[in-house]
Design a protein around this motif. Structure first.
Motif, short mmCIF file in Angstrom:
data_model
loop_
_atom_site.label_atom_id
_atom_site.label_comp_id
_atom_site.label_asym_id
_atom_site.label_seq_id
_atom_site.Cartn_x
_atom_site.Cartn_y
_atom_site.Cartn_z
N SER A 40 28.71 -58.45 105.93
CA SER A 40 28.88 -59.17 107.18
C SER A 40 30.03 -60.16 107.11
CB SER A 40 27.58 -59.91 107.55
OG SER A 40 27.30 -60.90 106.58
N LYS A 41 30.59 -60.43 108.27
CA LYS A 41 31.66 -61.41 108.39
C LYS A 41 31.09 -62.65 109.06
CE LYS A 41 36.33 -62.16 110.14
NZ LYS A 41 37.63 -61.49 110.36
N VAL A 88 31.98 -66.35 110.56
CA VAL A 88 33.04 -67.25 111.04
C VAL A 88 32.39 -68.59 111.36
CG1 VAL A 88 34.81 -67.66 112.78
CG2 VAL A 88 34.40 -65.33 111.96
N GLU A 109 31.51 -69.06 100.66
CA GLU A 109 32.73 -68.25 100.59
C GLU A 109 32.83 -67.54 99.24
OE1 GLU A 109 37.35 -69.06 101.64
OE2 GLU A 109 36.54 -70.26 100.00
N GLY A 126 30.83 -60.51 101.62
CA GLY A 126 31.52 -60.27 102.88
C GLY A 126 32.53 -61.37 103.07
N GLU A 127 33.16 -61.39 104.24
CA GLU A 127 34.21 -62.38 104.49
C GLU A 127 33.64 -63.63 105.13
OE1 GLU A 127 38.63 -62.68 106.64
OE2 GLU A 127 37.28 -61.03 107.15
N VAL A 164 35.14 -67.09 107.01
CA VAL A 164 36.31 -67.75 107.57
C VAL A 164 35.86 -69.11 108.11
CG1 VAL A 164 38.11 -67.67 109.35
CG2 VAL A 164 37.37 -65.56 108.22
N ASN A 208 39.62 -69.96 102.50
CA ASN A 208 39.95 -69.19 103.70
C ASN A 208 39.73 -70.09 104.92
OD1 ASN A 208 40.77 -67.02 105.22
ND2 ASN A 208 38.85 -65.87 105.02
N HIS A 217 39.53 -63.20 114.52
CA HIS A 217 38.38 -63.40 113.63
C HIS A 217 37.07 -63.46 114.42
CE1 HIS A 217 40.39 -63.76 109.81
NE2 HIS A 217 41.16 -64.76 110.21
N GLN A 231 35.56 -60.20 115.44
CA GLN A 231 35.03 -59.38 114.36
C GLN A 231 33.79 -59.99 113.70
OE1 GLN A 231 38.37 -59.19 111.68
NE2 GLN A 231 39.76 -58.55 113.30
N ALA A 232 33.33 -61.12 114.23
CA ALA A 232 32.27 -61.86 113.56
C ALA A 232 30.91 -61.19 113.71
CB ALA A 232 32.21 -63.29 114.11
N ASP A 233 30.16 -61.18 112.62
CA ASP A 233 28.74 -60.79 112.67
C ASP A 233 27.86 -62.02 112.84
OD1 ASP A 233 28.97 -57.85 112.01
OD2 ASP A 233 29.94 -58.70 110.25
#
Length: 230
Positions: free
Chosen positions: A2-3, A5, A76, A81-82, A84, A101, A161, A164-166
């Motif tokens: 998952s991303k 943000v 982070e 996952g990413e 941000v 990030n 961003h 694309q966020a989960d």
């Protein structure tokens, strides 16, 4: 994977001792926005504005990241996952806490900007009106801060961003200032789970699916531990 943000505002740094702007006794109660946070105010009285940010820079240098900053850096580092982090704050507590990030949408106390040629460079601890730009030599240095009436930095990237966020989390932000106040709606359109961390619901609090009320040092740390199953 998952991303996540994350948007942070003044509330996350307040526990470290950074003065906030919108509290009843905050900086806007002590200074008029028009005088210290607009291009017009700077042109009218550059010494007042430069000294205002010199004081903010000195204050930021005296405080330390708190548990919420450290928790986001841990997330982070360990999330599969990413992650941000977008901050409305102009201090460097996220960087000092370990976040990498990171986007400073409102600029940075440690930055200087030439209003003649747009060159940027590290600001000295004490700036002076009329400081020369190291690139074009014009006496046109100003704090690299996004003032009212100016566009926040890297907005296209930030909206990419968000799209694309989960998961979208807002921490310690009032929800009064756009475009950041619209981030939750953008994340919801992308299908993200939305969560707000604050001392009370913000102006856009009803747009969040989940709320965690209390000091960020506690609520954010608990959330990160839950996510990382620590």
């Amino acid at each position: 994977m998952s991303k996540i943000v994350i948007l942070t505002g003044a509330g996350i740094s307040a526990e470290s001792g950074i003065e906030t702007f919108r509290a009843d006794d905050g900086l806007w109660a002590q200074h008029r926005v028009e005088d210290v946070a607009t291009p017009e105010g700077f042109m009218r009285d550059p010494e007042l504005v430069v000294n205002f940010y010199n004081a903010r820079r000195a204050q930021a240098a005296e405080v330390e990241p708190n548990a919420a900053h450290l928790a986001l850096a841990l997330l982070e580092a360990e999330h599969h996952g990413e992650v941000v982090v977008i901050t409305q704050n102009v201090d460097d507590l996220h960087e000092r806490g370990g976040t990498q990030n990171l986007y400073h949408m409102h600029g940075h106390l440690k930055g200087a900007l030439c209003y003649a040629c747009d060159h940027r460079w590290p600001a000295p601890m004490v700036m002076a009106p009329g400081d020369a730009c190291p690139s074009c030599t014009a006496p046109a240095a100003r704090p690299d801060i996004v003032w009212f009436g100016e566009m926040p930095y890297e907005m296209d990237t930030l909206f990419d961003h968000l799209s694309q966020a989960d998961v979208f989390a807002a921490i310690g932000t009032s929800g009064n200032v756009y475009p950041a106040a619209g981030f939750v709606a953008e994340a919801r359109r992308a299908g993200a789970h939305t969560i707000e961390f604050n001392l009370e619901k913000s102006a856009v609090g009803n747009q969040f699916a989940e709320h965690r009320i209390g000091p960020a040092s506690q609520t954010v740390s608990n959330w990160v531990n839950d996510l990382l199953q620590r």
